[in-house]
Design a protein around this motif. Structure first.
Motif, short mmCIF file in Angstrom:
data_model
loop_
_atom_site.label_atom_id
_atom_site.label_comp_id
_atom_site.label_asym_id
_atom_site.label_seq_id
_atom_site.Cartn_x
_atom_site.Cartn_y
_atom_site.Cartn_z
N ARG A 133 1.88 -9.61 8.03
CA ARG A 133 0.99 -9.36 9.16
C ARG A 133 0.05 -8.20 8.81
NH1 ARG A 133 2.37 -4.63 11.59
NH2 ARG A 133 4.55 -3.94 11.44
N LYS A 134 -1.10 -8.20 9.39
CA LYS A 134 -2.03 -7.10 9.22
C LYS A 134 -1.39 -5.81 9.74
CE LYS A 134 -6.02 -8.92 7.73
NZ LYS A 134 -6.78 -8.42 6.57
N GLY A 135 -1.45 -4.76 8.97
CA GLY A 135 -0.91 -3.48 9.42
C GLY A 135 0.48 -3.16 8.91
N LEU A 136 1.16 -4.13 8.29
CA LEU A 136 2.52 -3.86 7.80
C LEU A 136 2.51 -2.78 6.72
CD1 LEU A 136 5.55 -4.55 7.78
CD2 LEU A 136 5.06 -6.21 5.97
N LYS A 137 1.51 -2.80 5.86
CA LYS A 137 1.44 -1.82 4.78
C LYS A 137 1.39 -0.40 5.32
CE LYS A 137 -1.10 -0.76 0.53
NZ LYS A 137 -2.24 -1.16 -0.36
N ALA A 242 3.58 -16.80 13.79
CA ALA A 242 4.37 -15.58 13.97
C ALA A 242 3.78 -14.43 13.16
CB ALA A 242 5.82 -15.83 13.59
N ILE A 243 3.32 -14.73 11.95
CA ILE A 243 2.73 -13.69 11.09
C ILE A 243 1.43 -13.16 11.69
CG2 ILE A 243 1.69 -13.20 8.84
CD1 ILE A 243 4.67 -13.45 8.58
N VAL A 244 0.53 -14.07 12.06
CA VAL A 244 -0.80 -13.64 12.52
C VAL A 244 -0.77 -13.05 13.93
CG1 VAL A 244 -1.93 -15.32 11.02
CG2 VAL A 244 -1.47 -15.93 13.40
N SER A 245 0.29 -13.32 14.69
CA SER A 245 0.38 -12.77 16.05
C SER A 245 1.29 -11.55 16.11
CB SER A 245 0.91 -13.85 17.01
OG SER A 245 2.23 -14.25 16.65
N LYS A 266 -7.10 -21.93 8.53
CA LYS A 266 -7.17 -21.68 9.98
C LYS A 266 -7.06 -20.20 10.30
CE LYS A 266 -4.83 -22.94 14.32
NZ LYS A 266 -3.74 -23.77 14.91
N TYR A 267 -6.18 -19.49 9.57
CA TYR A 267 -5.91 -18.09 9.87
C TYR A 267 -6.54 -17.13 8.86
CZ TYR A 267 -2.44 -20.15 13.00
OH TYR A 267 -1.82 -20.89 13.98
N LYS A 268 -7.55 -17.60 8.17
CA LYS A 268 -8.23 -16.76 7.18
C LYS A 268 -8.68 -15.43 7.79
CE LYS A 268 -11.95 -16.85 3.75
NZ LYS A 268 -13.10 -17.64 3.19
N GLY A 269 -8.34 -14.35 7.11
CA GLY A 269 -8.72 -13.02 7.60
C GLY A 269 -7.75 -12.43 8.61
N GLN A 270 -6.75 -13.21 9.03
CA GLN A 270 -5.81 -12.72 10.05
C GLN A 270 -4.44 -12.37 9.48
OE1 GLN A 270 -5.86 -15.06 13.82
NE2 GLN A 270 -7.42 -16.33 12.83
N TYR A 271 -4.29 -12.45 8.16
CA TYR A 271 -3.03 -12.10 7.53
C TYR A 271 -3.31 -11.40 6.21
CZ TYR A 271 -3.84 -16.18 4.54
OH TYR A 271 -4.40 -17.07 3.65
N ASP A 272 -2.31 -10.75 5.68
CA ASP A 272 -2.41 -10.01 4.43
C ASP A 272 -1.75 -10.82 3.31
OD1 ASP A 272 -2.31 -8.22 2.33
OD2 ASP A 272 -1.39 -6.59 3.46
#
Length: 302
Positions: A133-137, A242-245, A266-272
């Motif tokens: 998910r974005k922000g996990l790092k 679940a990852i992108v949300s 579909k989720y391009k740019g919404q996950y790492d």
């Protein structure tokens, strides 16, 4: 008259039992290279879950290779049902064509081969990827560091763990066995990873053999560094959602570029995209090696 009737009925009963026992003891017809393959298989390819990426590609292959017009069809089932059917076919050297994915333990257990795909319907190769998910790092840099470090070899590492689990070993025990038997690799995977001090992380994965093996190994690695790990098994679309949300932190089981192509787009740019963790993955059609004259998808028309 009564004796004759009794004798007749007894004879019929014996004949019926003989036929039944004969049918039970008879072996299925073995593969015949001199007979048209479609006729031997009722023009049917044994598939897995209808929603899987390889089934989508197999459906396209029927059209692109002109098999659909020859009445070939794709029979959806499940991974377990497909491998069970494959097991029986190989036991009696019957003809069979299956949808296949590697990494999977069946390539270690059974004498099977990939069919060449000159039209590249199934792509030029797959890999397993770690996504987060974005922000996990930022939120959990220690766990993220381990996810960056985790990668392993298909034949040397992943397949033995899958075979152990398939052979009945508990998945946690199989993961711990890999860690115990590979101290140098594990040391590199844990390099630079700080003590988690009970920090929570949630990993999601799909209900397939490789996904179970890889996710349990990563869980045990994180636990070695005192992270509080939750594993959740989900269907592929739900896993990506679940990852992108932000309902899950990461997965080490994204199958790219082909199998999960629709979700990645579909989720391009919404996950790492963290990294590729296993090379040499592949999807396509496979047959037993004793079907020596069937080496390409084009050969199915023979």
């Amino acid at each position: 008259m009564k004796r004759k009737l009794t004798f007749l009925l007894s004879s019929i009963a014996v004949l019926g039992l003989t036929l039944i026992l004969g049918a039970c003891g008879s072996k299925p017809a073995a593969y015949n290279p001199d007979q048209k393959l479609g006729e031997q298989l009722n023009y049917t390819i044994t598939g897995i879950d209808a929603s899987s990426g390889e089934m989508d590609n197999a459906t396209k292959a029927l059209t692109k290779y002109g098999l659909k017009q020859d009445n070939w069809q794709l029979m959806p089932s499940s991974t377990a049902a497909m491998t069970s059917t494959l097991d029986k076919a190989i036991k009696y050297k019957e003809p069979i064509v299956v949808t296949a994915y590697q990494p999977h333990w069946m390539f270690s257990k059974y004498p099977i081969k990939w069919l060449k795909d000159p039209k590249n319907v199934f792509g030029r190769g797959e890999h397993e990827a770690t996504i987060a998910r974005k922000g996990l790092k930022k939120d959990n840099p220690g766990a993220y560091k381990l996810l960056q470090n985790f990668h392993w070899d298909l034949k040397k590492d992943a397949e033995p763990v899958m075979m152990d689990i398939n052979g009945g070993e508990d998945k946690t025990v199989a993961a711990q066995k890999f860690i115990k038997n590979n101290p140098k690799k594990v040391s590199k995977m844990l390099q630079g990873v700080p003590d988690g001090k009970g920090k929570k992380i949630k990993l999601v994965y799909m209900p397939y053999d490789y996904e179970i093996a890889a996710s349990n190994v990563v869980e045990q690695l994180l636990k070695r560094k005192n992270y509080d790990v939750t594993l959740q098994q989900l269907d592929v679309e739900v896993m990506w959602q679940a990852i992108v949300s932000d309902k899950a932190d990461a997965s080490v089981t994204a199958e790219l570029p082909s199998t999960h192509k629709a979700f990645a787009k579909k989720y391009k740019g919404q996950y790492d995209y963290v990294r590729t963790n296993l090379k040499g993955a592949r999807i396509g059609l496979a047959v037993p090696k004793y079907m020596k004259n069937i080496n390409s998808i084009e050969d199915l028309k023979k």
